[in-house]
Design a protein around this motif. Sequence first.
Motif, short mmCIF file in Angstrom:
data_model
loop_
_atom_site.label_atom_id
_atom_site.label_comp_id
_atom_site.label_asym_id
_atom_site.label_seq_id
_atom_site.Cartn_x
_atom_site.Cartn_y
_atom_site.Cartn_z
N LYS A 192 -10.28 -71.21 -15.11
CA LYS A 192 -10.45 -70.55 -13.81
C LYS A 192 -10.45 -69.02 -13.94
O LYS A 192 -10.97 -68.32 -13.08
N ILE A 193 -9.87 -68.52 -15.02
CA ILE A 193 -9.85 -67.07 -15.23
C ILE A 193 -11.27 -66.52 -15.32
O ILE A 193 -11.56 -65.40 -14.90
N ASN A 194 -12.19 -67.35 -15.84
CA ASN A 194 -13.56 -66.90 -16.05
C ASN A 194 -14.49 -67.28 -14.90
O ASN A 194 -15.72 -67.24 -15.06
N PHE A 195 -13.94 -67.65 -13.76
CA PHE A 195 -14.72 -68.17 -12.64
C PHE A 195 -15.84 -67.21 -12.24
O PHE A 195 -17.03 -67.59 -12.20
N GLU A 196 -15.51 -65.96 -11.94
CA GLU A 196 -16.51 -65.00 -11.47
C GLU A 196 -17.55 -64.70 -12.55
O GLU A 196 -18.75 -64.64 -12.27
N GLU A 197 -17.10 -64.55 -13.77
CA GLU A 197 -18.02 -64.20 -14.86
C GLU A 197 -19.03 -65.32 -15.10
O GLU A 197 -20.24 -65.06 -15.20
N VAL A 198 -18.55 -66.55 -15.16
CA VAL A 198 -19.44 -67.69 -15.47
C VAL A 198 -20.42 -67.94 -14.33
O VAL A 198 -21.63 -68.08 -14.54
N ILE A 199 -19.91 -67.99 -13.11
CA ILE A 199 -20.78 -68.33 -11.99
C ILE A 199 -21.80 -67.22 -11.74
O ILE A 199 -22.92 -67.49 -11.28
N SER A 200 -21.44 -65.99 -12.05
CA SER A 200 -22.38 -64.87 -11.87
C SER A 200 -23.59 -65.00 -12.80
O SER A 200 -24.71 -64.66 -12.43
N LYS A 201 -23.36 -65.51 -14.01
CA LYS A 201 -24.47 -65.70 -14.94
C LYS A 201 -25.50 -66.68 -14.38
O LYS A 201 -26.71 -66.47 -14.49
N TYR A 202 -25.01 -67.75 -13.78
CA TYR A 202 -25.92 -68.73 -13.19
C TYR A 202 -26.57 -68.17 -11.92
O TYR A 202 -27.74 -68.42 -11.64
N ALA A 203 -25.79 -67.41 -11.15
CA ALA A 203 -26.30 -66.87 -9.88
C ALA A 203 -27.43 -65.88 -10.11
O ALA A 203 -28.36 -65.79 -9.31
N ASN A 204 -27.38 -65.15 -11.20
CA ASN A 204 -28.41 -64.15 -11.49
C ASN A 204 -29.77 -64.76 -11.80
O ASN A 204 -30.77 -64.07 -11.84
N THR A 205 -29.81 -66.07 -12.04
CA THR A 205 -31.09 -66.76 -12.27
C THR A 205 -31.75 -67.15 -10.95
O THR A 205 -32.84 -67.75 -10.97
N LYS A 206 -31.09 -66.84 -9.83
CA LYS A 206 -31.59 -67.16 -8.48
C LYS A 206 -31.60 -68.67 -8.20
O LYS A 206 -32.26 -69.14 -7.26
N SER A 207 -30.87 -69.44 -9.00
CA SER A 207 -30.78 -70.88 -8.77
C SER A 207 -29.91 -71.15 -7.54
O SER A 207 -29.06 -70.34 -7.16
N LYS A 208 -30.12 -72.30 -6.93
CA LYS A 208 -29.29 -72.72 -5.81
C LYS A 208 -27.98 -73.29 -6.37
O LYS A 208 -27.99 -74.19 -7.21
N ILE A 209 -26.87 -72.76 -5.87
CA ILE A 209 -25.56 -73.11 -6.42
C ILE A 209 -24.61 -73.52 -5.30
O ILE A 209 -24.51 -72.84 -4.27
N TYR A 210 -23.91 -74.63 -5.52
CA TYR A 210 -22.83 -75.04 -4.63
C TYR A 210 -21.51 -74.94 -5.38
O TYR A 210 -21.40 -75.37 -6.53
N ILE A 211 -20.51 -74.40 -4.70
CA ILE A 211 -19.13 -74.50 -5.14
C ILE A 211 -18.49 -75.59 -4.29
O ILE A 211 -18.50 -75.50 -3.06
N LEU A 212 -17.97 -76.63 -4.92
CA LEU A 212 -17.42 -77.76 -4.18
C LEU A 212 -15.91 -77.86 -4.39
O LEU A 212 -15.41 -77.72 -5.51
N GLY A 213 -15.21 -78.13 -3.29
CA GLY A 213 -13.76 -78.36 -3.36
C GLY A 213 -13.37 -79.46 -2.41
O GLY A 213 -14.17 -79.93 -1.60
N ARG A 214 -12.13 -79.89 -2.49
CA ARG A 214 -11.65 -81.01 -1.67
C ARG A 214 -11.38 -80.60 -0.23
O ARG A 214 -11.44 -81.42 0.68
N HIS A 215 -11.06 -79.32 -0.01
CA HIS A 215 -10.60 -78.88 1.30
C HIS A 215 -11.54 -77.83 1.90
O HIS A 215 -12.33 -77.20 1.19
N ASN A 216 -11.42 -77.63 3.22
CA ASN A 216 -12.09 -76.50 3.85
C ASN A 216 -11.58 -75.21 3.24
O ASN A 216 -10.40 -75.11 2.86
N ILE A 217 -12.43 -74.22 3.19
CA ILE A 217 -12.10 -73.02 2.41
C ILE A 217 -10.85 -72.31 2.91
O ILE A 217 -10.08 -71.74 2.12
N GLN A 218 -10.57 -72.38 4.22
CA GLN A 218 -9.40 -71.68 4.74
C GLN A 218 -8.10 -72.26 4.19
O GLN A 218 -7.08 -71.58 4.14
N ASN A 219 -8.14 -73.52 3.74
CA ASN A 219 -6.93 -74.15 3.20
C ASN A 219 -6.51 -73.53 1.88
O ASN A 219 -5.35 -73.65 1.49
#
Length: 267
Positions: A192-219
Amino acid sequence: NFNSLIAQFLRHVKLNELNLDDIKKKVFTINQPINQNRAALFIEIFERVYNLYESNLKKQNAVDYEDMITLSRKKIINENYKYILVDEFQDISKARARLLKQIKEENNSKLYCVGDDWQAIYGFIGGDINIFTKNFSKYFGFFESQAIDVTFRYGENINKVTSTFIKKNPDQLGKKVESLVEDKGEIYIYDKINFEEVISKYANTKSKIYILGRHNIQNYKKFEQGNAITKKRINNITNKFKNIEYKTIHSAKGLEADHIFIINLFV
């Protein structure tokens, strides 16, 4: 919170037409005295809320959604339905199954159901997978089934991992699913320490990306001091990249993206 827990338990009780006395007896089947005491205390509180809730409905000459399903069985008549088609059958509750059974029998109809027990996700609001996998004939009599054992959604690597995982549930049907997707797909585990770094590499390719979790984000706000990826970190990355979106696993059912990041499965 506690209010949501009471409301969720209330839906379970009504959609499965449970008797409070039978629920109290089940407390004694729970392992360890401390868990039995917790369950007994919860049932005691719930019973007071339930009785008051039902009393208020009666005073207002009202019914709730769950009542509509159970009480409507008394109103079913023969309307000459030849066929009944049901989609997403894997998420049916006992009350809905009894209503469906009543409609089928009153009309002497043919019943056609489509469902996938591996996609059953509504147990938390009363869905009973056993009606699909074990008790179909108990409700509806003799039946024939046809398996659809191919997928066009993901590659073989993902298929192997997900199939192995879901087969650990003894209530699921044991089946072999074949992927018809040429791209086998890849699965990686990141700290999880590398969350921003890793996901940014994929995001820069303009691909469609979902982050999925068990709860609504406010939780996730309450986990600021814990070992989870927090609401703030999720918002920072979704605000930075327009092609990234956070969704709960439930709300993402049926959707597709180029890359999926599954987070915080332990909270």
